[in-house]
Design an enzyme around this catalytic site. Structure first.
Site, PDB file in Angstrom:
ATOM      1  N   ASP A 293       2.271   2.706   2.548  1.00 52.80           N
ATOM      2  CA  ASP A 293       2.180   3.510   3.766  1.00 52.80           C
ATOM      3  C   ASP A 293       3.427   3.336   4.633  1.00 52.80           C
ATOM      4  OD1 ASP A 293      -0.223   4.308   2.868  1.00 52.80           O
ATOM      5  OD2 ASP A 293      -1.415   3.091   4.213  1.00 52.80           O
TER       6      ASP A 293
ATOM      7  N   CYS B 130       0.825  -1.216   0.000  1.00 59.41           N
ATOM      8  CA  CYS B 130       0.000   0.000   0.000  1.00 59.41           C
ATOM      9  C   CYS B 130       0.856   1.263   0.000  1.00 59.41           C
ATOM     10  CB  CYS B 130      -0.953   0.013   1.189  1.00 59.41           C
ATOM     11  SG  CYS B 130      -0.123   0.158   2.785  1.00 59.41           S
TER      12      CYS B 130
ATOM     13  N   CYS C 219      -3.024   5.349   5.836  1.00 61.45           N
ATOM     14  CA  CYS C 219      -4.481   5.360   5.876  1.00 61.45           C
ATOM     15  C   CYS C 219      -4.989   5.645   7.294  1.00 61.45           C
ATOM     16  CB  CYS C 219      -5.008   4.009   5.403  1.00 61.45           C
ATOM     17  SG  CYS C 219      -4.709   2.718   6.605  1.00 61.45           S
TER      18      CYS C 219
ATOM     19  N   CYS D  66      -2.706  -2.864   8.669  1.00 68.02           N
ATOM     20  CA  CYS D  66      -2.359  -1.520   9.129  1.00 68.02           C
ATOM     21  C   CYS D  66      -1.900  -1.573  10.595  1.00 68.02           C
ATOM     22  CB  CYS D  66      -3.550  -0.579   8.978  1.00 68.02           C
ATOM     23  SG  CYS D  66      -4.421  -0.755   7.409  1.00 68.02           S
TER      24      CYS D  66
HETATM   25 FE1  FES Z   1      -1.595   0.793   4.192  1.00 67.90          FE
HETATM   26 FE2  FES Z   1      -3.515   0.842   5.997  1.00 67.90          FE
HETATM   27  S1  FES Z   1      -3.741   0.691   3.826  1.00 67.90           S
HETATM   28  S2  FES Z   1      -1.359   0.832   6.318  1.00 67.90           S
END
Ligand code: FES
Length: 144
Positions: A37, A35, A60, A104
């Site tokens: 992140d 993702c 997110c 996450c």
């Molecule tokens: Fe990447 Fe939540 S979608 S940490």
């Protein structure tokens, strides 16, 4: 049922412990390749106790809520307890996350672990490598 619990929404809207500790004793940064992140955790440690903790999360809402909750859960705790914090405990404290958002909370567990490892490395404190598995154990890292 709402997708996100009230607790998740609360920590997302008003995250606790956001920021940077300039003179941190340990810093951990992890990312989820899927993702994209990123989460960074700063620890201030006195004796064996986490006296302060801050985080920066570029991610997110679930990642922000997980970081916020996880930092609250380790503040004032000895490192032995901090290392036992699991993403499952963080998720439970948040009153649950949707299945596709569990990864996450894994980021929070891994970032804290990485910060403790950084502290041990800086101070040349020996540790059990089993407490710091390479690449974590993120079976649910599917991103979105
Ligand atoms: Fe990447 Fe939540 S979608 S940490």
């Amino acid at each position: 049922m709402a997708l996100y619990s009230e607790t998740v929404m609360d920590h997302f809207r008003s995250p606790r412990n956001v920021g940077v500790i300039e003179d941190a004793d340990g810093v951990g940064e992890v990312g989820n390749a899927v993702c994209g992140d990123i989460m960074k955790i700063y620890l201030k440690i006195e004796g064996d106790i986490v006296t302060d903790v801050k985080f920066e999360t570029f991610g997110c809402g679930s990642a922000i809520a997980s970081s916020s909750m996880a930092t609250e859960m380790i503040k004032g705790k000895p490192l032995s307890q901090v290392l036992q914090l699991t993403n499952r405990a963080v998720t439970e404290a948040l009153d649950g996350l949707p299945a596709h958002k569990l990864h996450c909370s894994v980021l929070a567990e891994e970032a804290i672990r990485a910060a403790v490892k950084d502290y041990y490395d800086r101070r040349h404190i020996s540790y059990d490598p089993k407490d710091f598995p390479e690449g974590g154990h993120c079976e649910s890292c599917h991103g979105e």
